[in-house]
Design a protein around this motif. Structure first.
Motif, PDB file in Angstrom:
ATOM      1  N   PRO A 179     -30.924 -67.696  26.017  1.00 33.31           N
ATOM      2  CA  PRO A 179     -32.223 -67.476  25.339  1.00 33.31           C
ATOM      3  C   PRO A 179     -32.105 -66.489  24.152  1.00 33.31           C
ATOM      4  O   PRO A 179     -31.083 -65.819  23.888  1.00 33.31           O
ATOM      5  N   GLY A 180     -33.329 -66.426  23.388  1.00 34.19           N
ATOM      6  CA  GLY A 180     -33.018 -65.877  21.920  1.00 34.19           C
ATOM      7  C   GLY A 180     -32.853 -64.418  21.955  1.00 34.19           C
ATOM      8  O   GLY A 180     -32.367 -63.770  21.151  1.00 34.19           O
ATOM      9  N   TRP A 181     -33.615 -63.716  23.285  1.00 33.58           N
ATOM     10  CA  TRP A 181     -33.508 -62.427  23.188  1.00 33.58           C
ATOM     11  C   TRP A 181     -32.407 -61.898  23.894  1.00 33.58           C
ATOM     12  O   TRP A 181     -32.137 -60.654  23.822  1.00 33.58           O
ATOM     13  N   TYR A 182     -31.332 -62.757  24.235  1.00 31.00           N
ATOM     14  CA  TYR A 182     -30.293 -62.071  24.996  1.00 31.00           C
ATOM     15  C   TYR A 182     -29.274 -61.333  24.056  1.00 31.00           C
ATOM     16  O   TYR A 182     -28.937 -60.255  24.702  1.00 31.00           O
ATOM     17  N   ASP A 183     -28.900 -61.709  23.240  1.00 32.22           N
ATOM     18  CA  ASP A 183     -28.049 -61.110  22.190  1.00 32.22           C
ATOM     19  C   ASP A 183     -28.381 -59.729  21.852  1.00 32.22           C
ATOM     20  O   ASP A 183     -27.534 -58.871  21.982  1.00 32.22           O
ATOM     21  N   PRO A 184     -29.508 -59.553  21.194  1.00 38.15           N
ATOM     22  CA  PRO A 184     -30.043 -58.230  20.759  1.00 38.15           C
ATOM     23  C   PRO A 184     -30.399 -57.447  22.149  1.00 38.15           C
ATOM     24  O   PRO A 184     -29.859 -56.150  22.153  1.00 38.15           O
ATOM     25  N   VAL A 185     -30.564 -57.813  23.264  1.00 38.28           N
ATOM     26  CA  VAL A 185     -30.695 -57.015  24.249  1.00 38.28           C
ATOM     27  C   VAL A 185     -29.420 -56.681  24.763  1.00 38.28           C
ATOM     28  O   VAL A 185     -29.121 -55.322  25.433  1.00 38.28           O
ATOM     29  N   ASN A 186     -28.377 -57.541  25.028  1.00 40.09           N
ATOM     30  CA  ASN A 186     -27.349 -57.275  25.543  1.00 40.09           C
ATOM     31  C   ASN A 186     -26.547 -56.079  24.606  1.00 40.09           C
ATOM     32  O   ASN A 186     -25.713 -55.275  24.988  1.00 40.09           O
ATOM     33  N   VAL A 187     -26.716 -56.191  23.505  1.00 46.09           N
ATOM     34  CA  VAL A 187     -26.011 -55.466  22.512  1.00 46.09           C
ATOM     35  C   VAL A 187     -26.610 -53.898  22.710  1.00 46.09           C
ATOM     36  O   VAL A 187     -26.030 -52.701  23.051  1.00 46.09           O
ATOM     37  N   VAL A 188     -27.849 -53.621  22.777  1.00 48.98           N
ATOM     38  CA  VAL A 188     -28.823 -52.333  23.227  1.00 48.98           C
ATOM     39  C   VAL A 188     -28.158 -51.919  24.567  1.00 48.98           C
ATOM     40  O   VAL A 188     -27.891 -50.764  24.847  1.00 48.98           O
ATOM     41  N   LEU A 189     -28.076 -52.881  25.425  1.00 54.63           N
ATOM     42  CA  LEU A 189     -27.786 -52.374  26.835  1.00 54.63           C
ATOM     43  C   LEU A 189     -26.171 -52.102  26.818  1.00 54.63           C
ATOM     44  O   LEU A 189     -25.485 -51.292  27.811  1.00 54.63           O
ATOM     45  N   LEU A 190     -25.398 -52.274  25.924  1.00 52.31           N
ATOM     46  CA  LEU A 190     -23.863 -52.036  26.064  1.00 52.31           C
ATOM     47  C   LEU A 190     -23.662 -50.693  25.098  1.00 52.31           C
ATOM     48  O   LEU A 190     -22.879 -49.827  25.285  1.00 52.31           O
ATOM     49  N   VAL A 191     -24.551 -50.502  24.063  1.00 50.94           N
ATOM     50  CA  VAL A 191     -24.381 -49.261  23.082  1.00 50.94           C
ATOM     51  C   VAL A 191     -25.209 -47.890  23.701  1.00 50.94           C
ATOM     52  O   VAL A 191     -24.627 -47.055  23.430  1.00 50.94           O
ATOM     53  N   VAL A 192     -26.251 -48.287  24.126  1.00 53.04           N
ATOM     54  CA  VAL A 192     -26.758 -47.213  24.806  1.00 53.04           C
ATOM     55  C   VAL A 192     -26.194 -46.235  25.719  1.00 53.04           C
ATOM     56  O   VAL A 192     -26.227 -45.108  25.684  1.00 53.04           O
ATOM     57  N   PRO A 193     -25.706 -46.772  26.744  1.00 53.46           N
ATOM     58  CA  PRO A 193     -24.821 -46.104  27.456  1.00 53.46           C
ATOM     59  C   PRO A 193     -23.778 -45.332  27.164  1.00 53.46           C
ATOM     60  O   PRO A 193     -23.346 -44.156  27.407  1.00 53.46           O
ATOM     61  N   ILE A 194     -23.008 -45.949  26.085  1.00 57.55           N
ATOM     62  CA  ILE A 194     -21.887 -45.398  25.257  1.00 57.55           C
ATOM     63  C   ILE A 194     -22.345 -44.167  24.500  1.00 57.55           C
ATOM     64  O   ILE A 194     -21.905 -42.863  24.934  1.00 57.55           O
ATOM     65  N   LEU A 195     -23.399 -44.111  24.159  1.00 53.21           N
ATOM     66  CA  LEU A 195     -23.932 -42.853  23.352  1.00 53.21           C
ATOM     67  C   LEU A 195     -24.618 -41.558  24.528  1.00 53.21           C
ATOM     68  O   LEU A 195     -24.439 -40.484  24.253  1.00 53.21           O
ATOM     69  N   CYS A 196     -25.406 -42.283  25.340  1.00 51.64           N
ATOM     70  CA  CYS A 196     -25.659 -41.362  26.271  1.00 51.64           C
ATOM     71  C   CYS A 196     -24.746 -40.533  27.118  1.00 51.64           C
ATOM     72  O   CYS A 196     -24.712 -39.375  27.127  1.00 51.64           O
TER      73      CYS A 196
END
Length: 232
Positions: A146-163
């Motif tokens: 789906p179209g929302w998969y790529d942006p959501v996947n990027v957020v779910l990958l970057v946010v834990p690293i920063l936290c």
């Protein structure tokens, strides 16, 4: 033997420790969301791989193996997130050993997730053209998701690293060091004015009184009788 207490104020950890633990809790929440997203798009991902490898030697096996790897990776990330929650709770309790483990586990987490993010970014920046018997796997996956998969996947990958990265830095600040520093409990001498129990250095507690009456004095010690002088 000296007793050690975790930090100068056990009931109220400093803000650096509290924020660090909250960030670790947030990582666990993100990992749960990431696993839900993986399970929600699993059928589309598998269908894309099945279409990409149709008519090849890997038909029927590549999609199964890729799905199994995706599920295992999601579960491992979830277990790590739960472990970070436990470490955050122990950090709030002033356990210095848990802070050290947090640095080790958090550092490995940032390293692995960082390499994965770099690999995904590099793979998305390079366009591979299929030729001959080489299937266009990435194109099939992009078309099936789906179209929302790529942006959501990027957020779910970057946010834990920063936290996790910010949480590790907060645990290394001076306020956190003072909180995790063990301190010896100072021994206090007996209170003057109270008798000392025989054979110990601890004072005997005063007898309970009522109506504001002063405590009773200690019982007098019996003196040995005097030996009479012999007659002359």
């Amino acid at each position: 033997m000296s007793e050690f207490a975790p930090g100068p104020d056990r009931a109220r950890p400093p803000g650096t420790v509290r924020i660090s633990s909250y960030l670790l809790y947030a990582v666990a929440v993100v990992e749960v969301i990431s696993l839900i997203v993986t399970l929600a798009t699993l059928s589309s991902f598998r269908q894309a791989l099945s279409d990409a490898y149709a008519g090849t030697e890997l038909e029927g096996s590549a999609d199964t193996a890729a799905v199994a790897v995706a599920v295992v990776v999601g579960i491992i990330a979830l277990v790590i997130g739960i472990g970070l929650v436990v470490l955050g709770f122990l950090n709030l309790r002033g356990k210095n050993a848990s802070r050290i483990v947090t640095w080790v586990v958090g550092g490995l987490f940032v390293l692995c997730c960082g390499l994965s993010a770099v690999g995904n970014a590099a793979g998305g920046a390079v366009n591979f053209e299929s030729s001959g018997d080489v299937p266009d796997v990435q194109g099939k996956i992009d078309a099936a998701m789906p179209g929302w998969y790529d942006p959501v996947n990027v957020v779910l990958l970057v946010v834990p690293i920063l936290c996790v990265l910010v949480a590790l830095i907060l645990l290394a600040l001076p306020a956190s060091n003072e909180w995790f520093k063990p301190r010896a409990a100072n021994w206090e001498p007996p209170t003057p004015g109270y008798p000392v129990m025989p054979g110990t250095s601890y004072p005997t507690p005063p007898f309970p009184t009522q109506g504001g009456e002063p405590p009773l004095p200690p019982a007098p010690t019996a003196e040995p009788p005097e030996t009479p002088a012999p007659p002359r």
